[in-house]
Design an enzyme around this catalytic site. Sequence first.
Site, PDB file in Angstrom:
ATOM      1  CB  THR A 101      -0.908   0.008   1.239  1.00  0.00           C
ATOM      2  OG1 THR A 101      -1.679  -1.196   1.260  1.00  0.00           O
ATOM      3  CG2 THR A 101      -1.844   1.215   1.214  1.00  0.00           C
ATOM      4  CE  LYS A 177      -4.957  -2.374   0.928  1.00  0.00           C
ATOM      5  NZ  LYS A 177      -3.654  -3.010   1.058  1.00  0.00           N
ATOM      6  CE  LYS A 245       2.079   1.247   5.255  1.00  0.00           C
ATOM      7  NZ  LYS A 245       1.381   1.213   3.939  1.00  0.00           N
TER       8      LYS A 245
END
Length: 301
Positions: A101, A177, A245
């Site tokens: 990702t 995503k 994150k």
Amino acid sequence: MRREYVSNIGVIGLGAMGSGMAKSLRRAGHTVHVCDARPGAAEAFAREGGVACASPAEVGRTCAVVVSVVVNAQQTETVLFGPDGAAAAMAAGSLFVMCSTVDPNMSIAFEARLEALGLHYLDAPISGGAAKAASGDMTMMTSGKPAAYACCEGLLEAMAAKVYRLGDTAGNGSKVKIINQLLAGVHIAAAAEAMALGLREGVNAAALYEVITNSAGNSWMFENRMAHVLKADYTPLSAVDIFVKDLGLVLDTARASKFPLPLASTAHQMFMQASTAGYAKEDDSAVIKIFPGIELPKGEE
């Protein structure tokens, strides 16, 4: 490209998702060459069938397709272009499949840099968790040029039950995503908040879990992550810092176009709070620990 060469597939990163993907490829009959930064991880995989490699470069020299399943863009950069990186070792026409990702703009940049070296690139983030990765039932959100797809005919389907093709250049896979991660992060945060309120009000945690998972308020994340809370098992399949994150990437993407994301912003702050409180490396369900005045389940005694 000779069939016996194509049958050599590389997997770099044997974490919760990567190890399952490597096993799926092995079950499909491929010779899987693996590499992991943790001492002994590649050798453990190879003992059950496969080849342990000492570096990404060694994987790249051997395999026409290299699948990278590391944590973030920085690690992907190192895998590709760092000392003993795969990019310089891969033969022209080989394919690099990026499953992390990352910021969509980083994925676009990786594609351009690899194309300059004569290599193909597929933007292919993944979702579904460790169990689905191990059984080959996960989801892949892919985008890339037709030539990149031509290099991996059948390989993606060996790793994932659902392979979505979202565009003919890198970036779209990563965009989808991070939108998925927006929902996942918000759902975990909301699940933790709901369970915390129930605990504060003295509701039996197991009874609350049973009712919610059979009612309209349920979500996949509630059902999955609150089970960890009930067991008091915060072993990190996906850690708190993963959502620090990933929700950060979501907010960065929205900020570039001045798009408001109030729920994602709040969830990000909750994971940040959990991280700084000492739960960074625990399972992301540990975000429930930020709520005051509650007694968490202790699991089985």
